[in-house]
Enzyme design. Sequence first.
Site, PDB file in Angstrom:
ATOM      1  N   THR A  66     -41.266 -39.682  48.678  1.00 18.50           N
ATOM      2  CA  THR A  66     -40.106 -39.039  48.056  1.00 18.50           C
ATOM      3  C   THR A  66     -39.861 -37.725  48.777  1.00 18.50           C
ATOM      4  OG1 THR A  66     -40.676 -39.992  45.920  1.00 18.50           O
ATOM      5  CG2 THR A  66     -39.146 -38.128  45.907  1.00 18.50           C
ATOM      6  N   LYS A  75     -33.357 -41.835  44.214  1.00 20.03           N
ATOM      7  CA  LYS A  75     -34.625 -41.373  43.615  1.00 20.03           C
ATOM      8  C   LYS A  75     -34.439 -40.003  42.945  1.00 20.03           C
ATOM      9  CE  LYS A  75     -39.135 -40.709  43.051  1.00 20.03           C
ATOM     10  NZ  LYS A  75     -40.266 -41.468  42.625  1.00 20.03           N
TER      11      LYS A  75
END
Length: 289
Positions: A97, A172
């Site tokens: 991420t 995300k």
Amino acid sequence: MAHIAFLGLGVMGYPMAGHIAGAGHDVTVYNRTAAKADAWVAQHGGAVAQTPAAAAAAADIVLSCVGDDPDVLEVALGADGAIPAMREGALYIDNSTVSADVARKLAAAGGERGIGTLDAPVSGGQAGAENGKLTVMVGGAQGDFDAGLPVMQCYGARVVRMGEAGTGQQAKMVNQICIAGVLQGLSEGLNFAIEAGLDTDALLEAISGGAAQSWQMVNRGETMVRNEFDFGFALDWMRKDLRICLEEAARTGAPLPVTEIVAGYYGELSAAGHGRNDTSALIRRLRKG
Ligand code: NAP
């Protein structure tokens, strides 16, 4: 079966790489701390490489799952980074991420060498990685997505292409923005219940079937009441994720008032020494005991 390189055998990468090997692929692993790579090979077979470049040189597909922006840039594009060592036509998939900017940098660097890239951050936590049921949000060209899909399906139950490079990371970010608000609301609700003297087992049984239901309520409600946070998704990772969201929002102009407040709360918890606690530890700030 493909030649795969997997870079980063942390809480997430270790089991994700295990599922790829379990599907019959030929996997070479690299981990900065070599002992983890040795343990992985002892468990799953395959080979250990000493650098990302060495792992990537013969691979059809290289995957990484490391930490923050500088970590991805190091393993992908640094001195011993994977992308400069990869052969033309190969594919790089980053499961970390990180910012959309890093995803676009990898896409540009890969594009110059005829290497496809996908930003493919995951959601579902340690349990999702261990049981191979992650959600994978993917940015990149359709052809690269199609080429990477069978490998991503080894660890992903839901693998969705969002659009071009960077859109997987942006999806995300939405995921993390939603979680931040839900967890603060759940913390306030449960703390309110405790202060009111309610039977929290009965409460969770009642409201987890109604409109207030959430993954966090179902999976974290009871542990929050019991003050148990020594597991799950470390709030220091969430601080990183919310920082990325706020930086992106500053660029796009989308207001994130609640996210900004919750990011501050996580900063307080981290400063108090709770950085490895699960993200549900937000309730700690409210609890009297
Ligand atoms: P972790 O357990 O801390 O593992 C991080 C891994 O990256 C380790 O293998 C570490 O190597 C490696 N690494 C970090 N920086 C590096 C660098 N500069 N060069 C080389 N290797 C480096 O983290 P994780 O929980 O697996 O998370 C990995 C990524 O997935 C993060 O981006 C995180 O936000 C994301 N994510 C995590 C979860 C979760 O529930 N944990 C859920 C969704 C997404 P060493 O072993 O040497 O430290």
